[in-house]
Design an enzyme around this catalytic site. Structure first.
Site, short mmCIF file in Angstrom:
data_model
loop_
_atom_site.label_atom_id
_atom_site.label_comp_id
_atom_site.label_asym_id
_atom_site.label_seq_id
_atom_site.Cartn_x
_atom_site.Cartn_y
_atom_site.Cartn_z
CE1 TYR A 155 65.18 -42.48 4.26
CE2 TYR A 155 67.16 -43.82 4.45
CZ TYR A 155 66.54 -42.59 4.54
OH TYR A 155 67.26 -41.48 4.87
CE LYS A 159 66.10 -40.09 1.86
NZ LYS A 159 65.68 -38.68 1.94
#
Ligand code: NAD
Length: 247
Positions: A155, A159
């Site tokens: 994750y 990002k």
């Protein structure tokens, strides 16, 4: 602030995306809500129409992994409403597994939606925006794109990539009058966070200088500002909206 503008918002059926859809509608935009399934899109639109039957809002459910489906939707929006002025890349997923248990498939799934789909949507929107003389692309990053996180490495990696796309596309598309920015939310009270037990939320809040988690509307406000002409000289920025949390 967005009178006469046409916006496409991915993952617009709930959470931050849904708050952004409403915020944009209340500020005069026409909005295309993108979701993963027709059923959830229909439900989100019905709810909005209950609040205001005159909201200019329509729904689509393309596969965000397929460029041809995305392009078809964006061209349809342009044809129906005359332009595509704002794209908000909001759809995203996460997983918290430690690397020992993290499957390659899970890692790819996160990259497919959080990075590849952002690239594909930006690519499809940029063609239209360039031809019409300009536009705004907004991406959804996260505070973990600054600090990483102690599990679920896919994750934050995705990002960080969103920040890279944001800064690079801002430089590439600036000459075409297309601004590209990202918002990096901190812990935000979407369904998942709202469902956490008080015992987990309290110590978390104690670490946030503003002593509360973010509301979806806090993030929607940042998107509204960056989408509007108030931000006409801002591009290539990743705007933190996290109460100064340092996770
Ligand atoms: P959410 O789970 O409430 O909503 C996610 C949205 O993405 C939903 O509308 C869902 O339909 C859509 N989506 C999921 N998988 C999809 C797929 N395969 N194809 C198309 N759409 C799909 O999430 P949220 O908390 O509102 O998060 C929105 C964005 O904000 C994400 O990019 C997330 O990474 C980011 N973010 C959230 C937080 C937070 O604390 N909530 C913090 C930082 C960043």
């Amino acid at each position: 602030m967005l009178k006469g503008k046409v916006a496409v918002i991915t993952g617009g059926t709930r959470g931050i995306g849904s708050a952004t859809v409403k915020k944009f509608l209340d500020n005069g935009a026409t909005v295309a809500v993108l979701g993963s399934r027709q059923e959830t899109v229909d439900r989100a639109i019905a709810k909005l129409k209950e609040e205001n039957p005159d909201y200019p809002v329509v729904g689509y459910w393309p596969d965000l992994g397929k460029y041809s489906e995305i392009e078809e939707v964006f061209l349809d929006v342009k044809e129906r409403f005359g332009s595509l002025d704002i794209l908000v890349n909001n759809a995203g997923i996460s997983a918290r597994d430690k690397i020992y248990d993290y499957s390659v498939e899970e890692f790819s799934k996160i990259m497919d939606l959080n990075v590849n789909a952002v690239f594909l949507c930006a690519k499809a929107a940029a063609q239209i925006m360039k031809a019409q003389g300009g536009g705004v692309i907004l991406n959804t990053s996260s505070m973990v794109s600054i600090y990483g996180q102690p599990s679920g490495c896919g994750y934050p990696a995705s990002k960080y990539a969103v920040n890279g796309l944001t800064k690079s596309l801002a430089r590439e598309l600036g000459p075409d009058n297309i601004r590209v920015n990202a918002v990096a939310p901190g812990v935000t009270k979407t369904d998942m966070v709202a469902a956490l037990p008080e015992a987990m939320i309290k110590p978390l809040i104690a670490t946030i200088p503003l002593r509360r988690v973010g509301e979806p509307e806090d993030i929607a406000n940042a998107f509204l500002f960056l989408a509007s002409d108030m931000a006409s000289y801002i591009t290539g920025t990743v705007l933190s909206v996290d109460g100064a949390a340092m996770n």
